[in-house]
Write an enzyme that holds these catalytic residues in place. Structure first.
Site, PDB file in Angstrom:
ATOM      1  N   GLU A   1       0.839  -0.987   0.292  1.00 52.86           N
ATOM      2  CA  GLU A   1       0.028  -0.529   0.248  1.00 52.86           C
ATOM      3  C   GLU A   1       0.680   1.298  -0.132  1.00 52.86           C
ATOM      4  O   GLU A   1       1.769   1.177   1.230  1.00 52.86           O
ATOM      5  CB  GLU A   1      -0.829   0.126   1.727  1.00 52.86           C
ATOM      6  CG  GLU A   1      -1.929   1.135   1.228  1.00 52.86           C
ATOM      7  CD  GLU A   1      -2.692   1.124   2.855  1.00 52.86           C
ATOM      8  OE1 GLU A   1      -2.299   0.422   3.628  1.00 52.86           O
ATOM      9  OE2 GLU A   1      -3.737   1.286   2.791  1.00 52.86           O
TER      10      GLU A   1
ATOM     11  N   ASN B   1      -6.101  -0.957   7.253  1.00 52.63           N
ATOM     12  CA  ASN B   1      -5.819  -0.681   8.202  1.00 52.63           C
ATOM     13  C   ASN B   1      -7.809   0.227   8.759  1.00 52.63           C
ATOM     14  O   ASN B   1      -8.272  -0.710  10.000  1.00 52.63           O
ATOM     15  CB  ASN B   1      -5.405  -0.320   9.004  1.00 52.63           C
ATOM     16  CG  ASN B   1      -3.855  -1.062   9.474  1.00 52.63           C
ATOM     17  OD1 ASN B   1      -4.525  -2.803   8.797  1.00 52.63           O
ATOM     18  ND2 ASN B   1      -3.082  -0.837   9.226  1.00 52.63           N
TER      19      ASN B   1
HETATM   20  N1  CAA Z   1       7.858 -15.779   5.922  1.00 48.96           N
HETATM   21  C1  CAA Z   1       7.887 -16.755   5.103  1.00 48.96           C
HETATM   22  N2  CAA Z   1       7.035 -17.392   4.535  1.00 48.96           N
HETATM   23  C2  CAA Z   1       5.999 -17.999   5.445  1.00 48.96           C
HETATM   24  C3  CAA Z   1       5.455 -17.285   6.548  1.00 48.96           C
HETATM   25  C4  CAA Z   1       6.399 -16.104   6.919  1.00 48.96           C
HETATM   26  N3  CAA Z   1       6.999 -15.343   8.717  1.00 48.96           N
HETATM   27  N4  CAA Z   1       4.782 -17.219   7.488  1.00 48.96           N
HETATM   28  C5  CAA Z   1       3.727 -18.729   6.208  1.00 48.96           C
HETATM   29  N5  CAA Z   1       4.868 -18.243   5.199  1.00 48.96           N
HETATM   30  C6  CAA Z   1       4.483 -18.991   4.264  1.00 48.96           C
HETATM   31  C7  CAA Z   1       5.238 -21.059   4.775  1.00 48.96           C
HETATM   32  O1  CAA Z   1       6.198 -21.117   4.798  1.00 48.96           O
HETATM   33  C8  CAA Z   1       3.730 -21.374   3.639  1.00 48.96           C
HETATM   34  O2  CAA Z   1       4.819 -21.231   2.545  1.00 48.96           O
HETATM   35  P1  CAA Z   1       5.368 -23.091   1.684  1.00 48.96           P
HETATM   36  O3  CAA Z   1       3.836 -21.798   0.002  1.00 48.96           O
HETATM   37  O4  CAA Z   1       6.570 -22.845   0.767  1.00 48.96           O
HETATM   38  O5  CAA Z   1       4.704 -24.321   2.088  1.00 48.96           O
HETATM   39  C9  CAA Z   1       3.063 -21.049   2.496  1.00 48.96           C
HETATM   40  O6  CAA Z   1       3.292 -18.985   3.578  1.00 48.96           O
HETATM   41  C10 CAA Z   1       1.608 -21.162   4.026  1.00 48.96           C
HETATM   42  O7  CAA Z   1       1.688 -20.740   5.021  1.00 48.96           O
HETATM   43  P2  CAA Z   1       1.202 -22.317   6.035  1.00 48.96           P
HETATM   44  O8  CAA Z   1       0.892 -23.616   4.878  1.00 48.96           O
HETATM   45  O9  CAA Z   1       2.264 -22.906   7.527  1.00 48.96           O
HETATM   46  O10 CAA Z   1      -0.716 -21.463   6.465  1.00 48.96           O
HETATM   47  P3  CAA Z   1      -1.568 -20.373   5.606  1.00 48.96           P
HETATM   48  O11 CAA Z   1      -1.229 -21.498   4.520  1.00 48.96           O
HETATM   49  O12 CAA Z   1      -2.493 -21.089   6.417  1.00 48.96           O
HETATM   50  O13 CAA Z   1      -1.046 -19.604   5.165  1.00 48.96           O
HETATM   51  C11 CAA Z   1      -0.914 -17.099   5.853  1.00 48.96           C
HETATM   52  C12 CAA Z   1      -0.356 -18.517   6.079  1.00 48.96           C
HETATM   53  C13 CAA Z   1       0.316 -16.473   4.620  1.00 48.96           C
HETATM   54  C14 CAA Z   1      -0.097 -16.819   7.065  1.00 48.96           C
HETATM   55  C15 CAA Z   1      -1.997 -17.146   5.628  1.00 48.96           C
HETATM   56  O14 CAA Z   1      -2.758 -17.069   6.900  1.00 48.96           O
HETATM   57  C16 CAA Z   1      -2.434 -15.810   5.152  1.00 48.96           C
HETATM   58  O15 CAA Z   1      -2.654 -15.332   4.480  1.00 48.96           O
HETATM   59  N6  CAA Z   1      -2.889 -15.081   6.326  1.00 48.96           N
HETATM   60  C17 CAA Z   1      -3.430 -13.297   6.543  1.00 48.96           C
HETATM   61  C18 CAA Z   1      -2.462 -12.745   6.635  1.00 48.96           C
HETATM   62  C19 CAA Z   1      -2.442 -10.969   6.513  1.00 48.96           C
HETATM   63  O16 CAA Z   1      -4.071 -10.897   6.302  1.00 48.96           O
HETATM   64  N7  CAA Z   1      -1.731 -10.438   6.427  1.00 48.96           N
HETATM   65  C20 CAA Z   1      -1.623  -9.476   6.390  1.00 48.96           C
HETATM   66  C21 CAA Z   1      -1.775  -8.608   8.314  1.00 48.96           C
HETATM   67  S1  CAA Z   1      -1.894  -6.523   8.210  1.00 48.96           S
HETATM   68  C22 CAA Z   1      -0.882  -6.139   8.246  1.00 48.96           C
HETATM   69  O17 CAA Z   1       0.294  -7.049   7.857  1.00 48.96           O
HETATM   70  C23 CAA Z   1      -0.511  -5.032   8.409  1.00 48.96           C
HETATM   71  C24 CAA Z   1      -0.926  -4.186   9.070  1.00 48.96           C
HETATM   72  O18 CAA Z   1      -0.620  -2.505   9.197  1.00 48.96           O
HETATM   73  C25 CAA Z   1      -1.460  -4.634  10.651  1.00 48.96           C
END
Ligand code: CAA
Length: 292
Positions: A154, A192
């Site tokens: 963003e 947000n």
């Molecule tokens: N660093 C690198 N890779 C990561 C990671 C991290 N911290 N966390 C997860 N991954 C990777 C995993 O290694 C996995 O990769 P592979 O393809 O190699 O398997 C992939 O992401 C998927 O992870 P998981 O299989 O463990 O679990 P999942 O399918 O549930 O995905 C998630 C996890 C990507 C976090 C997913 O749940 C998701 O997209 N969640 C929503 C996250 C979101 O909305 N983020 C925005 C938050 S708001 C913000 O950040 C801004 C703010 O201002 C507050």
């Protein structure tokens, strides 16, 4: 092979270290800076783990992974400031600290270096006001957690941000493999402003006894196709961060009740239950952390 772009990322916490490895994978050379050597060591360990996973998943060869890691240097003081075309600040969400860092960035980086902040809620205009001579080069680059996975940046422009700064930032975002989308500088920006009231409402639903967290998250995951439920997401973001963003909108948007943080959220923050980072927030991860 590097494409010649060099950036400095100030702050090696979750977001800063995520930005650094994302850039390195995209052929950008990175100076990862933090005042804490421990934090730099944690960032390095995270980078190695992320690259090992990419190799094990056959997304890249070991040689490519090693080359990406070699693009990052870890420094307590920026060692590539003269060569950096971008300095991206990803320090703690504290306005006076960020203003101090920006004042020193103006002194340290070249006159055409873009000065970006990864803030999730602090006004870009207010940060730019702290460096009037360079206000046209100040811009928000709001990445999302986990940075290597999430596609969006963003991009937040203040009224003083120049068109050249905006265009170069959008170009960098694309070269990092992300989709940059621009928005104006308002409390909470877009992401947000929409996300945090939803998370806050999930806390209200829990507080009002509508359902327990597992059920609230389960309903939102399965019923609305969220990758994770809003309360689990709050743990990932940090409950203190969620509360602080609500407070920024509460103060900045002028609706007395609409953006007030839910008392349940405030209560957990005050009890030190901040989410993943303290291994206890809405959910308890302490046993899992011991095993890990
Ligand atoms: N660093 C690198 N890779 C990561 C990671 C991290 N911290 N966390 C997860 N991954 C990777 C995993 O290694 C996995 O990769 P592979 O393809 O190699 O398997 C992939 O992401 C998927 O992870 P998981 O299989 O463990 O679990 P999942 O399918 O549930 O995905 C998630 C996890 C990507 C976090 C997913 O749940 C998701 O997209 N969640 C929503 C996250 C979101 O909305 N983020 C925005 C938050 S708001 C913000 O950040 C801004 C703010 O201002 C507050």
């Amino acid at each position: 092979m590097s494409d010649g772009t060099i950036i400095t990322v100030i702050g090696a916490g979750t977001m800063g270290s995520g930005i650094a490895i994302t850039a390195a994978i995209s052929n950008v050379e990175v100076c990862q800076v933090d005042v804490s050597q421990d934090q730099l060591d944690r960032a390095k360990a995270y980078h190695k783990k992320t690259m090992a996973r990419n190799v094990s998943k056959e997304r890249m060869t070991q040689i490519e992974a090693d080359a990406a890691l070699a693009r990052i240097c870890y420094c307590t003081e920026s060692c590539r400031s003269d060569e950096s075309s971008f300095a991206i600040e990803a320090a703690t969400e504290n306005e006076s600290l960020k203003k101090k860092i920006f004042a020193s960035m103006v002194e340290t980086y070249p006159a055409d270096c873009i000065l970006a902040t990864n803030t999730s809620s602090i006004s870009i205009t207010s940060i730019a006001d702290a460096v009037p001579a360079a206000a046209d080069r100040v811009i928000g680059m709001h990445f999302f957690n986990p940075v290597p996975v999430m596609k969006l940046i963003e991009v937040i422009k203040s009224p003083a941000t120049s068109q050249d700064t905006l265009e170069r930032t959008m170009d960098l975002g694309e070269s990092l493999g992300k989709t940059p989308i621009a928005a104006n500088d308002h409390p909470g920006f877009v992401s947000n402003r929409v996300l945090m009231p939803l998370i806050n409402e999930a806390f209200h639903a829990w507080n009002d006894g509508v359902a327990e967290p597992e059920a609230i998250d389960g309903i939102m995951k399965l019923g609305c196709a969220f990758p994770m439920g809003p309360l689990r997401l709050a743990d990932l973001i940090g409950l203190d961060v969620c509360r602080d963003i609500m407070l920024v909108m509460h103060e900045g948007l002028g609706h007395p009740d609409k953006y007030a943080p839910c008392e349940k959220l405030v209560e957990l923050v005050e009890a030190g239950r901040l989410g993943n980072k303290t291994h206890w927030g809405v959910y308890d991860y302490r046993e899992a952390a011991k095993t890990a």
